[in-house]
Design a protein around this motif. Structure first.
Motif, mmCIF file in Angstrom:
data_model
loop_
_atom_site.group_PDB
_atom_site.id
_atom_site.type_symbol
_atom_site.label_atom_id
_atom_site.label_comp_id
_atom_site.label_asym_id
_atom_site.label_seq_id
_atom_site.Cartn_x
_atom_site.Cartn_y
_atom_site.Cartn_z
ATOM 1 N N ALA A 19 -1.980 -67.839 38.875
ATOM 2 C CA ALA A 19 -0.596 -67.333 38.494
ATOM 3 C C ALA A 19 0.037 -68.439 38.079
ATOM 4 O O ALA A 19 0.038 -69.336 38.758
ATOM 5 C CB ALA A 19 -0.087 -66.579 39.389
ATOM 6 N N PRO A 20 1.037 -68.312 37.147
ATOM 7 C CA PRO A 20 1.970 -69.454 36.702
ATOM 8 C C PRO A 20 3.046 -69.665 37.896
ATOM 9 O O PRO A 20 3.357 -68.720 38.480
ATOM 10 C CB PRO A 20 2.487 -68.916 35.524
ATOM 11 N N VAL A 21 3.197 -70.833 37.981
ATOM 12 C CA VAL A 21 4.193 -71.176 39.055
ATOM 13 C C VAL A 21 5.227 -72.090 38.486
ATOM 14 O O VAL A 21 5.221 -73.033 37.564
ATOM 15 C CB VAL A 21 3.642 -72.278 40.188
ATOM 16 N N ARG A 22 6.651 -71.811 38.645
ATOM 17 C CA ARG A 22 7.661 -72.656 38.064
ATOM 18 C C ARG A 22 8.058 -73.605 39.139
ATOM 19 O O ARG A 22 8.135 -73.401 40.213
ATOM 20 C CB ARG A 22 8.665 -71.615 37.949
ATOM 21 N N LEU A 23 7.787 -74.773 38.516
ATOM 22 C CA LEU A 23 8.293 -76.180 39.557
ATOM 23 C C LEU A 23 9.576 -76.738 39.169
ATOM 24 O O LEU A 23 10.007 -76.790 37.940
ATOM 25 C CB LEU A 23 7.307 -77.124 39.167
ATOM 26 N N VAL A 24 10.695 -76.703 40.204
ATOM 27 C CA VAL A 24 11.882 -77.182 39.773
ATOM 28 C C VAL A 24 12.120 -78.398 40.347
ATOM 29 O O VAL A 24 12.005 -78.283 41.662
ATOM 30 C CB VAL A 24 13.036 -76.302 40.131
ATOM 31 N N ILE A 25 12.570 -79.529 39.745
ATOM 32 C CA ILE A 25 12.794 -80.702 40.552
ATOM 33 C C ILE A 25 14.248 -81.252 40.175
ATOM 34 O O ILE A 25 14.767 -81.143 38.918
ATOM 35 C CB ILE A 25 11.742 -81.943 40.017
ATOM 36 N N TRP A 26 15.113 -81.667 41.152
ATOM 37 C CA TRP A 26 16.201 -82.040 41.084
ATOM 38 C C TRP A 26 16.363 -83.492 41.175
ATOM 39 O O TRP A 26 15.733 -84.224 42.344
ATOM 40 C CB TRP A 26 17.238 -81.197 42.393
ATOM 41 N N MET A 27 17.077 -83.973 40.195
ATOM 42 C CA MET A 27 16.884 -85.467 40.268
ATOM 43 C C MET A 27 18.211 -85.968 40.780
ATOM 44 O O MET A 27 19.073 -85.954 39.875
ATOM 45 C CB MET A 27 16.368 -85.865 38.834
ATOM 46 N N TYR A 28 18.187 -86.497 41.838
ATOM 47 C CA TYR A 28 19.405 -87.098 42.363
ATOM 48 C C TYR A 28 19.699 -88.632 41.755
ATOM 49 O O TYR A 28 18.592 -89.300 42.022
ATOM 50 C CB TYR A 28 19.203 -87.148 43.949
ATOM 51 N N PRO A 29 20.813 -89.019 41.524
ATOM 52 C CA PRO A 29 20.942 -89.944 41.082
ATOM 53 C C PRO A 29 20.993 -91.205 41.715
ATOM 54 O O PRO A 29 21.684 -91.290 42.821
ATOM 55 C CB PRO A 29 22.716 -90.005 40.311
#
Length: 57
Positions: A19-29
């Motif tokens: 199944a497709p998976v959504r990957l979210v990455i938060w890029m902290y400065p």
């Protein structure tokens, strides 16, 4: 017991793939200079894309 095992295997063999998976990455400065920070995270993204060619974007 055998019928349960056959039914379980039948459920696993749908042939549709994972199944497709959504990957979210938060890029902290992590770098105070905005241009250097953007360049750093752009390289991180490129490295991820190269290491995981099967992941669509």
């Amino acid at each position: 017991m055998g019928l349960v095992f056959v039914l379980l295997l039948a459920g696993c063999g749908s042939g549709r793939g994972p199944a497709p998976v959504r990957l979210v990455i938060w890029m902290y400065p992590v770098i105070t200079d905005p241009q250097a920070d953007t360049a750093y995270w752009d390289e991180v993204e490129k490295g991820f894309a190269k290491a995981t060619p099967a992941v669509s974007r």
